[in-house]
Design a protein around this motif. Structure first.
Motif, PDB file in Angstrom:
ATOM      1  N   UNK A 234      22.955  87.906  76.974  1.00  0.00           N
ATOM      2  CA  UNK A 234      22.477  88.319  78.173  1.00  0.00           C
ATOM      3  C   UNK A 234      22.768  89.681  78.123  1.00  0.00           C
ATOM      4  N   UNK A 235      23.434  90.490  77.204  1.00  0.00           N
ATOM      5  CA  UNK A 235      23.567  92.119  77.599  1.00  0.00           C
ATOM      6  C   UNK A 235      22.182  92.815  77.385  1.00  0.00           C
ATOM      7  N   UNK A 236      21.299  92.659  76.550  1.00  0.00           N
ATOM      8  CA  UNK A 236      20.072  93.512  76.722  1.00  0.00           C
ATOM      9  C   UNK A 236      19.231  93.003  78.090  1.00  0.00           C
ATOM     10  N   UNK A 237      19.458  91.952  78.519  1.00  0.00           N
ATOM     11  CA  UNK A 237      18.828  91.472  79.826  1.00  0.00           C
ATOM     12  C   UNK A 237      19.261  92.143  80.815  1.00  0.00           C
ATOM     13  N   UNK A 238      20.628  92.252  80.872  1.00  0.00           N
ATOM     14  CA  UNK A 238      21.463  93.041  82.056  1.00  0.00           C
ATOM     15  C   UNK A 238      20.905  94.301  82.065  1.00  0.00           C
ATOM     16  N   UNK A 239      20.930  95.121  80.789  1.00  0.00           N
ATOM     17  CA  UNK A 239      20.743  96.513  80.628  1.00  0.00           C
ATOM     18  C   UNK A 239      19.101  96.779  81.227  1.00  0.00           C
ATOM     19  N   UNK A 240      18.381  95.786  81.037  1.00  0.00           N
ATOM     20  CA  UNK A 240      16.872  95.850  81.424  1.00  0.00           C
ATOM     21  C   UNK A 240      16.704  96.106  82.887  1.00  0.00           C
ATOM     22  N   UNK A 241      17.657  95.372  83.462  1.00  0.00           N
ATOM     23  CA  UNK A 241      17.674  95.119  85.041  1.00  0.00           C
ATOM     24  C   UNK A 241      18.451  96.135  85.925  1.00  0.00           C
ATOM     25  N   UNK A 242      19.422  97.067  84.943  1.00  0.00           N
ATOM     26  CA  UNK A 242      19.933  97.885  85.753  1.00  0.00           C
ATOM     27  C   UNK A 242      19.399  99.318  85.825  1.00  0.00           C
ATOM     28  N   UNK A 243      19.467 100.071  87.081  1.00  0.00           N
ATOM     29  CA  UNK A 243      18.647 101.057  87.379  1.00  0.00           C
ATOM     30  C   UNK A 243      19.416 102.301  86.478  1.00  0.00           C
ATOM     31  N   UNK A 244      20.693 102.102  86.452  1.00  0.00           N
ATOM     32  CA  UNK A 244      21.628 103.086  85.653  1.00  0.00           C
ATOM     33  C   UNK A 244      22.443 102.205  84.761  1.00  0.00           C
ATOM     34  N   UNK A 245      22.528 102.320  83.511  1.00  0.00           N
ATOM     35  CA  UNK A 245      22.819 101.354  82.362  1.00  0.00           C
ATOM     36  C   UNK A 245      23.969 102.044  81.658  1.00  0.00           C
ATOM     37  N   UNK A 246      25.204 101.435  81.625  1.00  0.00           N
ATOM     38  CA  UNK A 246      26.469 102.251  80.992  1.00  0.00           C
ATOM     39  C   UNK A 246      26.723 100.894  79.801  1.00  0.00           C
TER      40      UNK A 246
END
Length: 261
Positions: A196-208
């Motif tokens: 899920x980490x890559x998918x969550x990163x794709x969905x965020x406008x600002x990724x940390x």
């Protein structure tokens, strides 16, 4: 191009009240626990979180949940957190339960700029028909429930099949944990942490991204990159102590062969 920030506290400093977050992790694997801890210290509240699960009572997102910082949780599995169940059933938390594969695709589609998609998952159930309890009142009665979703038939004859329309997810921020990352934000995830980490990163406008190992640009072969740096805005290098602080959700052991009875 250098996206490294000095500390996790600095990285999450602009996550304010009411923000929406996509948070990586699968069970307790690959949880951005350091970033979550700093967000907890920051005191932000009324957060809307999208994650596969909500941690456990004293770890991961469970820390924010415990202090009632979460307003809404969209997740696919919440069975390991007693406080989560209590808040949901007593009307303190809104919960949007989503089939796991659908949740993954909603995040990926959001990152790909796809506003919605059709899937067969959930057809003929409350997922499509509506009526899933999203929020209970203090009296135990359903206060808010899901609305019916559009369904459509695709295919002809024996191949015809019903599908339900699911909207994609885009959040204000995403918090993720990677095994390795470079200063440009290219990330590598370890085993189940890649779920899920890559998918969550794709969905965020600002990724940390918090990373266990920080390397220089070019040290990660392009074929080894799981998430390109184009998705990532901030990178935080973890200390060895932070990297080693990991929990086991359910410890299962067996007696060694030949052990004394």
């Amino acid at each position: 191009m250098d996206k490294v920030v000095a500390s996790a506290a600095e990285a999450v400093a602009d996550i304010g009240d009411g923000a929406s977050l996509a948070v990586g992790g699968f069970g307790l694997c690959g949880i951005p626990s350091v970033l979550i801890g700093e967000l907890h210290k920051l005191g932000s509240k009324d957060l809307a979180v999208v994650s596969n699960n909500c941690g456990v009572d004293d770890w991961g997102l469970g820390v924010l949940l415990r202090d009632k910082r979460l307003r809404l949780v969209t997740a696919s599995y919440v069975g390991e957190n007693k406080e989560f169940a209590r808040q949901y059933l007593e009307g303190e938390l809104e919960v949007h339960l989503t089939p796991q594969g659908t949740l993954a695709e909603k995040l990926r589609a959001g990152g790909a700029g796809i506003p919605a998609f059709f899937t067969a998952t959930g057809v003929g159930t409350q997922v499509a028909d509506g009526g899933m309890p999203w929020k209970y009142g203090a009296d135990g009665q359903v206060e808010k429930e899901s609305e019916p979703k559009e369904t459509r038939t695709f295919g002809e004859g024996d191949d015809a099949k019903d599908y339900v329309l699911e909207e994609s997810i885009v959040t204000d921020f995403a918090l993720v944990h990677a095994a390795k990352g470079d200063r440009h934000g290219n990330l590598v995830f370890n085993l189940s942490a890649r779920n899920f980490n890559p998918l969550c990163a794709m969905a965020g406008k600002t990724v940390i991204a918090e990373v266990e190992e920080l390397v220089e640009p070019g040290d990660i072969h392009p074929d080894e990159v799981h998430l390109p740096g184009i998705y990532v805005q901030r990178v935080v290098e973890l200390t060895k102590e932070q990297s080693g602080d990991k929990r086991i959700e359910k410890r299962t052991t067996r007696e060694a062969e030949g052990a004394a009875k």
